[in-house]
Design an enzyme around this catalytic site. Sequence first.
Site, PDB file in Angstrom:
ATOM      1  N   GLY A 157       0.808  -1.215   0.000  1.00 48.25           N
ATOM      2  CA  GLY A 157       0.000   0.000   0.000  1.00 48.25           C
ATOM      3  C   GLY A 157       0.835   1.256   0.000  1.00 48.25           C
ATOM      4  O   GLY A 157       0.558   2.215  -0.732  1.00 48.25           O
ATOM      5  N   CYS A 178       3.928  -8.804   2.127  1.00 42.86           N
ATOM      6  CA  CYS A 178       3.569  -9.646   0.983  1.00 42.86           C
ATOM      7  C   CYS A 178       4.797 -10.106   0.212  1.00 42.86           C
ATOM      8  O   CYS A 178       4.953 -11.294  -0.081  1.00 42.86           O
ATOM      9  CB  CYS A 178       2.620  -8.902   0.054  1.00 42.86           C
ATOM     10  SG  CYS A 178       2.128  -9.879  -1.383  1.00 42.86           S
ATOM     11  N   CYS A 212       2.800 -13.415   1.172  1.00 47.06           N
ATOM     12  CA  CYS A 212       2.151 -14.146   0.087  1.00 47.06           C
ATOM     13  C   CYS A 212       3.097 -14.587  -1.019  1.00 47.06           C
ATOM     14  O   CYS A 212       2.933 -15.683  -1.570  1.00 47.06           O
ATOM     15  CB  CYS A 212       0.999 -13.319  -0.493  1.00 47.06           C
ATOM     16  SG  CYS A 212       1.314 -11.565  -0.663  1.00 47.06           S
ATOM     17  N   LYS A 249       5.526 -17.428   0.344  1.00 48.61           N
ATOM     18  CA  LYS A 249       4.658 -18.558   0.714  1.00 48.61           C
ATOM     19  C   LYS A 249       4.118 -19.254  -0.523  1.00 48.61           C
ATOM     20  O   LYS A 249       4.067 -20.486  -0.577  1.00 48.61           O
ATOM     21  CB  LYS A 249       3.509 -18.050   1.590  1.00 48.61           C
ATOM     22  CG  LYS A 249       2.572 -19.142   2.080  1.00 48.61           C
ATOM     23  CD  LYS A 249       1.528 -18.565   3.016  1.00 48.61           C
ATOM     24  CE  LYS A 249       0.667 -17.529   2.309  1.00 48.61           C
ATOM     25  NZ  LYS A 249      -0.342 -16.923   3.197  1.00 48.61           N
ATOM     26  N   TYR A 280      -6.477 -18.996   7.411  1.00 45.73           N
ATOM     27  CA  TYR A 280      -5.875 -19.366   6.130  1.00 45.73           C
ATOM     28  C   TYR A 280      -4.382 -19.605   6.233  1.00 45.73           C
ATOM     29  O   TYR A 280      -3.839 -20.510   5.578  1.00 45.73           O
ATOM     30  CB  TYR A 280      -6.218 -18.333   5.059  1.00 45.73           C
ATOM     31  CG  TYR A 280      -5.486 -17.011   5.154  1.00 45.73           C
ATOM     32  CD1 TYR A 280      -4.331 -16.790   4.438  1.00 45.73           C
ATOM     33  CD2 TYR A 280      -5.975 -15.981   5.951  1.00 45.73           C
ATOM     34  CE1 TYR A 280      -3.662 -15.579   4.507  1.00 45.73           C
ATOM     35  CE2 TYR A 280      -5.320 -14.768   6.027  1.00 45.73           C
ATOM     36  CZ  TYR A 280      -4.156 -14.564   5.318  1.00 45.73           C
ATOM     37  OH  TYR A 280      -3.498 -13.361   5.403  1.00 45.73           O
ATOM     38  N   ILE A 281      -3.678 -18.837   7.060  1.00 48.32           N
ATOM     39  CA  ILE A 281      -2.234 -19.014   7.171  1.00 48.32           C
ATOM     40  C   ILE A 281      -1.907 -20.374   7.785  1.00 48.32           C
ATOM     41  O   ILE A 281      -1.027 -21.102   7.309  1.00 48.32           O
ATOM     42  CB  ILE A 281      -1.602 -17.875   7.990  1.00 48.32           C
ATOM     43  CG1 ILE A 281      -1.786 -16.536   7.267  1.00 48.32           C
ATOM     44  CG2 ILE A 281      -0.121 -18.134   8.231  1.00 48.32           C
ATOM     45  CD1 ILE A 281      -1.283 -15.337   8.048  1.00 48.32           C
ATOM     46  N   GLU A 324      -2.681 -23.129   5.217  1.00 43.07           N
ATOM     47  CA  GLU A 324      -1.726 -23.131   4.112  1.00 43.07           C
ATOM     48  C   GLU A 324      -0.414 -23.786   4.514  1.00 43.07           C
ATOM     49  O   GLU A 324       0.116 -24.637   3.797  1.00 43.07           O
ATOM     50  CB  GLU A 324      -1.498 -21.694   3.623  1.00 43.07           C
ATOM     51  CG  GLU A 324      -2.689 -21.127   2.868  1.00 43.07           C
ATOM     52  CD  GLU A 324      -2.547 -19.663   2.523  1.00 43.07           C
ATOM     53  OE1 GLU A 324      -3.292 -19.187   1.647  1.00 43.07           O
ATOM     54  OE2 GLU A 324      -1.690 -18.977   3.122  1.00 43.07           O
ATOM     55  N   HIS A 334     -14.440 -27.200 -22.946  1.00 43.45           N
ATOM     56  CA  HIS A 334     -14.324 -28.609 -22.585  1.00 43.45           C
ATOM     57  C   HIS A 334     -13.061 -29.233 -23.180  1.00 43.45           C
ATOM     58  O   HIS A 334     -12.681 -28.896 -24.301  1.00 43.45           O
ATOM     59  CB  HIS A 334     -15.564 -29.359 -23.124  1.00 43.45           C
ATOM     60  CG  HIS A 334     -15.592 -30.803 -22.785  1.00 43.45           C
ATOM     61  ND1 HIS A 334     -15.884 -31.264 -21.523  1.00 43.45           N
ATOM     62  CD2 HIS A 334     -15.365 -31.900 -23.558  1.00 43.45           C
ATOM     63  CE1 HIS A 334     -15.841 -32.580 -21.515  1.00 43.45           C
ATOM     64  NE2 HIS A 334     -15.522 -32.998 -22.738  1.00 43.45           N
ATOM     65  N   GLU A 382     -15.381 -25.446 -16.595  1.00 35.21           N
ATOM     66  CA  GLU A 382     -16.664 -25.548 -17.308  1.00 35.21           C
ATOM     67  C   GLU A 382     -17.831 -25.881 -16.355  1.00 35.21           C
ATOM     68  O   GLU A 382     -18.987 -25.614 -16.673  1.00 35.21           O
ATOM     69  CB  GLU A 382     -16.591 -26.604 -18.410  1.00 35.21           C
ATOM     70  CG  GLU A 382     -16.478 -28.029 -17.944  1.00 35.21           C
ATOM     71  CD  GLU A 382     -16.437 -29.024 -19.103  1.00 35.21           C
ATOM     72  OE1 GLU A 382     -17.286 -28.906 -19.999  1.00 35.21           O
ATOM     73  OE2 GLU A 382     -15.538 -29.903 -19.109  1.00 35.21           O
TER      74      GLU A 382
END
Length: 448
Positions: free
Chosen positions: A16, A43, A48, A51, A178-179, A182, A437, A442
């Site tokens: 940021g 990050c 991120c 990782k 989530y960490i 993961e 496909h 799909e």
Amino acid sequence: MMKHDFDLIVIGAGSGGVRAARVAAAHGAKVAIIEEYKVGGTCVIRGCVPKKLLIYGAHFAEDLNDAAMFGWDIPGCTFNWPVLRDNVLAEVGRLEAIYTQTLANHEVTIFHERGELAGPNEVRLASGEVRSARIILVATGARPMLPPVSGVEHAITSNEVFHLERLPKRIVIAGGGYIANEFAGIFHQFGSHVTVVNRSDTILRGYDEQLRDRLLQISLAKGIDFKFNSTFNSIEKAEDGTLKIDMGGCDDLEADEVLFAIGRKPNVDGLGLDAAGVALGDKGQIKVDDDNRTNVPSIYAVGDVTDRIQLTPVAIREGQAFADSVFGDKPTRVDYANVPHAVFSHPPIASVGLTEGQAKNKLGSVRTFTSDFRPMKNVLAGRNERSLYKIIVDETTDVIVGLHMIGPDAPEILQAAAIAVKAKLTKADFDATFALHPTMAEELVLMK
């Protein structure tokens, strides 16, 4: 008017802060950025990006195993942690150099030291030097939390995990978010015995319930151990390096590493916010309005330090909006509706919009479409792991209000699908789209 050293001083060179500094400079502002560690922030340096590189590395464990059913004979496969670790750290160093060069290209002055507010328009550097600016932006991010547990100094967080000297044979991971999930997948694929300890009985709170249950089932089937409703009493390090963990709610544990992934808190300590009169929220976050401005007119804040949505793309969007509004004469506000999320677990989860429960509470009448299938690759590989895709539709308008997926490449697929949800497309729009496909994606246009 008082003359300042800079038009803008940014404290924190994460995603940021760097975006805000670069864009403000492009609008003609004289900008400085202050960073005490490395340019790039969580990050790029310890989040991120590294990782995700570990996740790529971890995926080879299953891919190499599956390859046999596709005719490939790959004898003698071994994993070398130091090779991956050092290559990842080298890539992090390369990215840091790119971020630094980008700032230099926009003539942003970089102070490689700590800074703290000395007033509404002043920042004091660690060297003692004081610099002033018409506008100050705080973008210091957040850091991992550690519990008040005896012996916690023997544990690590996501900050240190990328620097481990050796791969742990046994690792205990605290957390259900989530960490935690993961890293549970990463270390399991690398061959570690993984135990996940969660103080509640729910993982990934806030995600769709069916997806949470599916990930738990798959993780258990892989051999990851879970201890629910359990807490840490103490951690003791034995002479041989073994960590002996006194537990509450389950049997005591032993491990080579304990990783705490129990949440992140805003980096506000020692920033001089009191001296500048900046108001904080009940979680220690910097309180800002819709234009990222604090209660002090000359001070703004973006990113994780505001604890709105702790995601890198959100921080970047906030930094862009700030710079465009304040220095570009283009008033911009961030729209936080339908922000996509991903969990890079094994397999990964991707989600955008309302979960089924949230949609029912908010809209009342909804329709739910699901596709529960085994990917073609898994079929030939003899892997029983199933994917689950889920679409939530407002029954009154036929607008898709939520889309949730667990399965291979789910985040890659969802990025495009999130555009459709953001654009408020209908289920009829999906139905009218031809399937590509054979693909997993799909399934999104074939649900009936």
